[in-house]
Structures are given as C-alpha cells and as structure tokens.
Motif scaffolding. Structure first.
Motif, PDB file in Angstrom:
ATOM      1  N   PRO A 191      -6.340 -11.116 -21.824  1.00 18.72           N
ATOM      2  CA  PRO A 191      -6.345 -11.208 -23.215  1.00 18.72           C
ATOM      3  C   PRO A 191      -7.546 -12.033 -23.658  1.00 18.72           C
ATOM      4  CG  PRO A 191      -5.066 -13.035 -21.841  1.00 18.72           C
ATOM      5  CD  PRO A 191      -5.576 -11.958 -20.900  1.00 18.72           C
ATOM      6  N   VAL A 195       0.465 -18.254 -13.500  1.00 20.36           N
ATOM      7  CA  VAL A 195       0.172 -19.427 -14.611  1.00 20.36           C
ATOM      8  C   VAL A 195      -1.058 -19.273 -15.066  1.00 20.36           C
ATOM      9  CG1 VAL A 195       2.102 -20.886 -13.826  1.00 20.36           C
ATOM     10  CG2 VAL A 195      -0.232 -20.996 -12.901  1.00 20.36           C
ATOM     11  N   ALA A 222       3.988 -16.847 -16.663  1.00 18.75           N
ATOM     12  CA  ALA A 222       3.686 -16.028 -17.759  1.00 18.75           C
ATOM     13  C   ALA A 222       3.833 -14.602 -17.354  1.00 18.75           C
ATOM     14  CB  ALA A 222       2.075 -16.224 -18.473  1.00 18.75           C
ATOM     15  N   ARG A 223       3.560 -14.245 -16.077  1.00 19.24           N
ATOM     16  CA  ARG A 223       3.678 -13.077 -15.688  1.00 19.24           C
ATOM     17  C   ARG A 223       5.010 -12.524 -15.754  1.00 19.24           C
ATOM     18  NH1 ARG A 223       1.779 -13.224 -10.794  1.00 19.24           N
ATOM     19  NH2 ARG A 223      -0.434 -12.575 -11.401  1.00 19.24           N
ATOM     20  N   ARG A 235      -3.932 -23.491 -22.408  1.00 18.20           N
ATOM     21  CA  ARG A 235      -4.638 -24.068 -21.453  1.00 18.20           C
ATOM     22  C   ARG A 235      -5.967 -24.602 -21.515  1.00 18.20           C
ATOM     23  NH1 ARG A 235      -1.182 -24.909 -18.044  1.00 18.20           N
ATOM     24  NH2 ARG A 235      -0.392 -22.830 -16.604  1.00 18.20           N
ATOM     25  N   VAL A 257       1.571 -22.473  -9.316  1.00 17.66           N
ATOM     26  CA  VAL A 257       2.284 -21.498  -9.109  1.00 17.66           C
ATOM     27  C   VAL A 257       1.846 -20.146  -9.509  1.00 17.66           C
ATOM     28  CG1 VAL A 257       4.456 -23.091  -8.475  1.00 17.66           C
ATOM     29  CG2 VAL A 257       3.991 -21.875 -10.861  1.00 17.66           C
ATOM     30  N   GLU A 286      -6.603 -15.873  -4.178  1.00 17.15           N
ATOM     31  CA  GLU A 286      -5.351 -15.682  -3.317  1.00 17.15           C
ATOM     32  C   GLU A 286      -5.740 -16.042  -1.886  1.00 17.15           C
ATOM     33  OE1 GLU A 286      -2.719 -13.040  -4.106  1.00 17.15           O
ATOM     34  OE2 GLU A 286      -3.058 -12.791  -6.346  1.00 17.15           O
ATOM     35  N   TYR A 334      -4.179  -6.993 -17.925  1.00 15.69           N
ATOM     36  CA  TYR A 334      -4.790  -6.809 -19.239  1.00 15.69           C
ATOM     37  C   TYR A 334      -5.447  -8.295 -19.432  1.00 15.69           C
ATOM     38  CZ  TYR A 334      -5.306  -7.239 -24.368  1.00 15.69           C
ATOM     39  OH  TYR A 334      -5.633  -7.545 -25.832  1.00 15.69           O
ATOM     40  N   ILE A 374       2.388 -17.504 -25.654  1.00 14.23           N
ATOM     41  CA  ILE A 374       1.832 -16.557 -24.800  1.00 14.23           C
ATOM     42  C   ILE A 374       2.152 -15.120 -25.255  1.00 14.23           C
ATOM     43  CG2 ILE A 374       1.443 -15.724 -22.651  1.00 14.23           C
ATOM     44  CD1 ILE A 374       1.320 -18.700 -21.644  1.00 14.23           C
ATOM     45  N   ALA A 432      -6.585 -15.128 -14.543  1.00 14.58           N
ATOM     46  CA  ALA A 432      -6.951 -14.649 -15.931  1.00 14.58           C
ATOM     47  C   ALA A 432      -8.112 -15.786 -16.268  1.00 14.58           C
ATOM     48  CB  ALA A 432      -5.925 -14.574 -16.919  1.00 14.58           C
ATOM     49  N   GLU A 468      -3.845 -18.885 -24.131  1.00  6.92           N
ATOM     50  CA  GLU A 468      -3.034 -19.798 -24.757  1.00  6.92           C
ATOM     51  C   GLU A 468      -2.739 -20.838 -24.170  1.00  6.92           C
ATOM     52  OE1 GLU A 468      -1.869 -19.243 -28.131  1.00  6.92           O
ATOM     53  OE2 GLU A 468      -2.904 -17.495 -28.446  1.00  6.92           O
ATOM     54  N   LEU A 507       6.261 -11.917 -19.302  1.00  9.00           N
ATOM     55  CA  LEU A 507       5.625 -10.669 -19.883  1.00  9.00           C
ATOM     56  C   LEU A 507       6.297  -9.522 -19.249  1.00  9.00           C
ATOM     57  CD1 LEU A 507       1.828 -11.521 -19.944  1.00  9.00           C
ATOM     58  CD2 LEU A 507       3.036 -10.692 -21.656  1.00  9.00           C
TER      59      LEU A 507
HETATM   60  N1  LIG Z   1      -2.429 -19.019 -21.087  1.00  5.79           N
HETATM   61  C1  LIG Z   1      -2.183 -17.648 -21.088  1.00  5.79           C
HETATM   62  N2  LIG Z   1      -2.444 -17.028 -22.173  1.00  5.79           N
HETATM   63  C2  LIG Z   1      -2.496 -15.649 -22.291  1.00  5.79           C
HETATM   64  N3  LIG Z   1      -1.956 -14.783 -21.116  1.00  5.79           N
HETATM   65  C3  LIG Z   1      -1.625 -15.502 -19.858  1.00  5.79           C
HETATM   66  C4  LIG Z   1      -1.891 -16.906 -19.675  1.00  5.79           C
HETATM   67  N4  LIG Z   1      -1.586 -17.196 -18.660  1.00  5.79           N
HETATM   68  C5  LIG Z   1      -1.287 -16.143 -17.988  1.00  5.79           C
HETATM   69  N5  LIG Z   1      -1.191 -15.015 -18.789  1.00  5.79           N
HETATM   70  C6  LIG Z   1      -1.138 -13.839 -18.256  1.00  5.79           C
HETATM   71  O1  LIG Z   1      -0.288 -13.704 -17.459  1.00  5.79           O
HETATM   72  C7  LIG Z   1      -0.479 -12.896 -16.343  1.00  5.79           C
HETATM   73  C8  LIG Z   1      -0.581 -13.494 -15.148  1.00  5.79           C
HETATM   74  O2  LIG Z   1      -1.682 -14.435 -15.059  1.00  5.79           O
HETATM   75  P1  LIG Z   1      -2.871 -14.565 -13.701  1.00  5.79           P
HETATM   76  O3  LIG Z   1      -2.696 -13.171 -13.298  1.00  5.79           O
HETATM   77  O4  LIG Z   1      -3.993 -15.297 -14.193  1.00  5.79           O
HETATM   78  O5  LIG Z   1      -1.833 -15.589 -12.820  1.00  5.79           O
HETATM   79  P2  LIG Z   1      -2.203 -16.349 -11.521  1.00  5.79           P
HETATM   80  O6  LIG Z   1      -2.101 -17.804 -11.850  1.00  5.79           O
HETATM   81  O7  LIG Z   1      -3.564 -15.713 -11.121  1.00  5.79           O
HETATM   82  O8  LIG Z   1      -1.175 -15.686 -10.627  1.00  5.79           O
HETATM   83  P3  LIG Z   1      -1.045 -15.349  -9.066  1.00  5.79           P
HETATM   84  O9  LIG Z   1      -0.896 -16.780  -8.292  1.00  5.79           O
HETATM   85  O10 LIG Z   1       0.331 -14.887  -8.668  1.00  5.79           O
HETATM   86  O11 LIG Z   1      -2.397 -14.566  -8.796  1.00  5.79           O
HETATM   87  C9  LIG Z   1      -1.690 -12.209 -16.721  1.00  5.79           C
HETATM   88  O12 LIG Z   1      -1.405 -10.930 -17.510  1.00  5.79           O
HETATM   89  C10 LIG Z   1      -2.180 -12.897 -17.714  1.00  5.79           C
HETATM   90  O13 LIG Z   1      -3.223 -12.314 -18.671  1.00  5.79           O
END
Ligand SMILES: Nc1ncnc2c1ncn2[C@@H]1O[C@H](COP(=O)(O)OP(=O)(O)OP(=O)(O)O)[C@@H](O)[C@H]1O
Ligand SMILES: [Mg+2]
Length: 418
Positions: free
Chosen positions: A23, A60, A258-259, A29, A57, A157, A21, A225, A64, A27, A262
C-alpha cells in the motif's frame, strides 16, 4: 455470455487485496514507523547501522513496513554522495539452519530474488549442501567486502532457524572481521515470540540492540486499513456499511492481523461477485462476510485434515459431538472416553490414550482445536474446544467420514449450530 469475460460488478482491482500488494501508506503505524526510522537514521549519517530486531504476531505489517522504510531510506541515501547503501533481503522460510541462511544469502547476492535486494555480483551461485559452514561464512564475508559501503541485511521470518542461531552472532560480528570499509547492519524479523526469548544470550546482545514491537491491530485500526484498500480495490458504493466493521471485528477478536482481515474482505467480495455474476445484486453484505468466514474456516479445517489420520478424524468428530451437546471445553480424560464410543460406532479399534493426546495437540497446532489450561482444587488439567465453527468442522469431516446429520441435529436442538 461466455464463462470468461471481463465484466465485474464488485471488484475493480483484486490485486490490491492481495497479500503482496504494497500500500502507498501504512495506516495506524506512525509510532512504530518513527521508532523504526530512528534506528535506520545512522545510515544517512554515514555511521554504522544499528542491528534491529522487529517482532510481532503474524499479519501486523512487519514486512510491509520494512519494505516501505527501506525504499524511503534508499531514496534519501541517494542524495548523499558519501553514502553507498546496499540492501540484501532474504526471506528465511525453508531455511532451518544458519548454514542454509548463509548459503541463501550468498545466492541472494549473486542472484537477487527478493524485492529489496539491491546488490548484484557476477559470481556463480553455490549449491546448498556439501561445504563446511566456515567456508560458506568466508564466501559471504568476501562477497560483503566486494559490495562495500553500507550494507543492510534483512532477514525476514528468521525464526525458521530455531535454535541454530550462529548466523545471528556471526553477521553482526563480521563488522569487526571485515578489514575493508564496510558498515553492516542486520534487521531480523520474526512473528515467533518464543524464538526471541530463546535466542542465545550472545545473539541477544548483538542482534537486539534495538527492538521494535508491532502490536496486533484493534478493530478501529483494522477498519481504517480495510477502508483504505477497499477504496482502491472495489467499485464505488458496493459495500454495505456494516461489512468493514464486521470484517475488522472478526479479525480483531481472533488475531489482530491485517492479513486475516484483508483475506476475509477479499473472500466476501468474491462471494458477492459470484452472486452478482449470476444475476444477484451488486452489493457486498454482512451475509457475504459470514459466508466468507465460514468458507475460510472450512478451508482451514480441510487443509488441517490432510495431515490427519483416520483416528485424528475420529478425535475431531468426538470433540464436535461434545460441542453439539454444549459440553466443550472438555477434559482430555472425558474426550478419550467419548472417543472410544465414536471409534466403536465405526467398527474400529481405539488407540491408546497417549496417542489420542497426540492427536488432540496436533489438532490444536493446526488451529482446529484450542487448548485451554484450566485448574481446579484438584490441580491443573488440559481442556479442548473447537477453534473453528462447528458447522465448518462438520462440513470438512463429512468429506472423510460420510453423513454427520445426526450431530447437526443434536447441535440444532441445543441451538449450537453456528
Ligand atoms: N498498517 C497497515 N496499513 C495497510 N496495510 C497493512 C498494514 N499492516 C499490514 N498491512 C497489510 O497486511 C498484510 C500483511 O502485512 P505484512 O505482510 O507486513 O505482515 P507481517 O507482520 O510481515 O506478517 P508475517 O509475520 O506473517 O510475515 C499485507 O498485505 C500488508 O500490506
Ligand atoms: Mg512478514
């Protein structure tokens, strides 16, 4: 009432709690987004884009934030006739070589499958094997030339390619190789710090022109978040006041992801929903969060267990027994001694010490055990302890090894059963 109906007491829109999803606002960032946006601004000026390396990591907000910013950038670019912005996104999961990344890029151009990719081409896809690397790169360059304008290539990735990082050298260099008027920028994203440190120096120079770090979230940030999501995803008033703080605290203490936070909230809402369906109160409580955390951990152990052999399970049981007596973290030498007893009780023959070491490190790779480096006057040594709760480890082991109440009893006597 039938088993399937549309009634829900807790969850208004479960998709909002899902990982994919997007958003409306990210938040907490602002600083990172400003920094990130600054590196992309040259695109709007009609200049060569920077190469950017984004790291932090897992969970985070790297992906997104990238999706957010690129969409915003695209909207801005549309206002300028002289900016022709094309984005190609590839998630490199499953690509273990530069060759595979290159083929997948060509195919992403020819048959887009990722959300950000905005180009399309009438050429047919290439098979993943059977060409010389040079041939693939040439195909890629000619596709890029056909696309023209400003091209941003997002490699999410990217750490999957390990040390085979030619593509990260080739792509930025392609700028100078392409005669046509193509402006090319590469955005690399990774959650593996070792990957960044181990990039070959020539790649570091080009790809890491701009580096942006996304730090883990602290508990306050995670609370914001989660609140933002819960407001849309859940019915009004169903959350007890301590639910979000607890989800945030669990995740902040573990990973700052955040993952993860959630996922915990989603699971807790699920547990509460099931209870409400069978006549319970329509309320998510602290208890539901604890139950959810337990289920998630148990799931993690069960999944890790699939790759374990019988002796891997004995090793894990050994560490559980030690944990039940309050003796972890424990040194590998003593774990091995205890392991021999465990194996004997199952009327089996023990493995050599070396193999037991392998099992221990395997278990820590799966996040079931935690390896701690310790030192004393006698030198450095490895110690292991459980990285999941004792009860979830025992629950999962019981599926494989039969009743383990005797371990639970010991833990209970020592008040160590969580
Ligand atoms: N600052 C934020 N505000 C709202 N939602 C967030 C925020 N940061 C992360 N999320 C939510 O947390 C989840 C993980 O974020 P995201 O997929 O961007 O992580 P990532 O850093 O790419 O992780 P990975 O390294 O595992 O790919 C998503 O559902 C994202 O929407
Ligand atoms: Mg990501």
């Amino acid at each position: 009432m039938g088993r399937f109906n549309r009634e829900s007491f807790i969850i208004r829109d479960k998709d909002v709690l899902r990982d994919d999803y997007q958003p409306e606002n990210l938040e907490e960032r602002d600083e990172e987004l400003d920094e990130y946006a600054a590196t992309l601004r040259p695109v709007i000026q009609g200049w060569q884009p920077n190469n950017v390396f984004l790291y932090g990591v897992t969970g985070v907000g790297k992906t997104a934030a990238t999706h957010d910013l690129i969409n915003e950038l695209r909207e801005s670019a549309e206002q300028y006739d002289d900016v022709n912005l094309n984005v190609i996104e590839l998630n490199c999961t499953g690509c273990t070589t530069s060759y595979q990344v290159a083929v997948n890029l060509v195919n992403e151009i020819r048959e887009p499958s990722h959300p950000l990719t905005s180009v399309s081409s009438s050429r047919s896809a290439m098979s993943e094997t059977g060409y010389q690397q040079k041939r693939i790169f040439n195909e890629l360059y000619s596709d890029l030339e056909d696309i023209g304008g400003t091209i941003l290539i997002v490699l999410d990735e990217i750490d999957n390619i390990g040390s085979d990082d030619d593509i990260l050298y080739e792509l930025p260099r392609a700028r100078s190789q392409l005669d046509l008027d193509v402006k090319l920028g590469v955005i690399g994203i990774s959650n593996d710090f070792k990957f960044r440190d181990n990039l070959s120096p020539k790649v570091k120079d080009t790809l890491c022109e701009e580096e942006i770090l996304f730090p883990p979230y602290d508990a306050d940030e995670l609370q914001n978040i989660l609140s933002q999501r819960a407001e849309i995803a859940l019915h009004d008033g169903v959350l007890d006041g301590d639910v979000i703080p607890l989800c945030a605290a669990f995740s902040a203490a573990d990973s700052g992801s955040a993952r993860q936070a959630l996922r915990l909230l989603r699971k807790a809402a699920d547990v509460a929903e099931n209870e409400a369906m069978s006549g319970g109160k329509a309320q998510v409580t602290e208890e539901h969060v604890r139950e959810a955390e337990h289920q998630i951990q148990r799931q993690q152990v069960v999944e890790g267990m699939h790759s374990l052999t019988r002796h891997g399970q004995y090793v894990l049981l050994t560490v559980c027994q030690l944990a039940a007596r309050g003796e972890t973290p424990e040194r590998t030498k003593l774990i091995y001694e205890q392991y021999q007893q465990v194996v004997k009780s199952y009327a089996s023959d023990p493995l050599k010490r070396r193999r037991v070491h392998d099992h221990l490190s395997d278990l820590s790779l799966h996040g079931i055990l935690e390896l701690m480096d310790s030192s004393s006057d006698r030198g450095n040594y490895n110690e292991y302890e459980l990285d999941v709760s004792l009860s979830s480890a025992l629950d999962a082991l019981e599926n494989e090894l039969g009743n383990l109440d005797h371990v639970r009893e010991v833990a209970e006597e020592n008040s160590l059963l969580d």
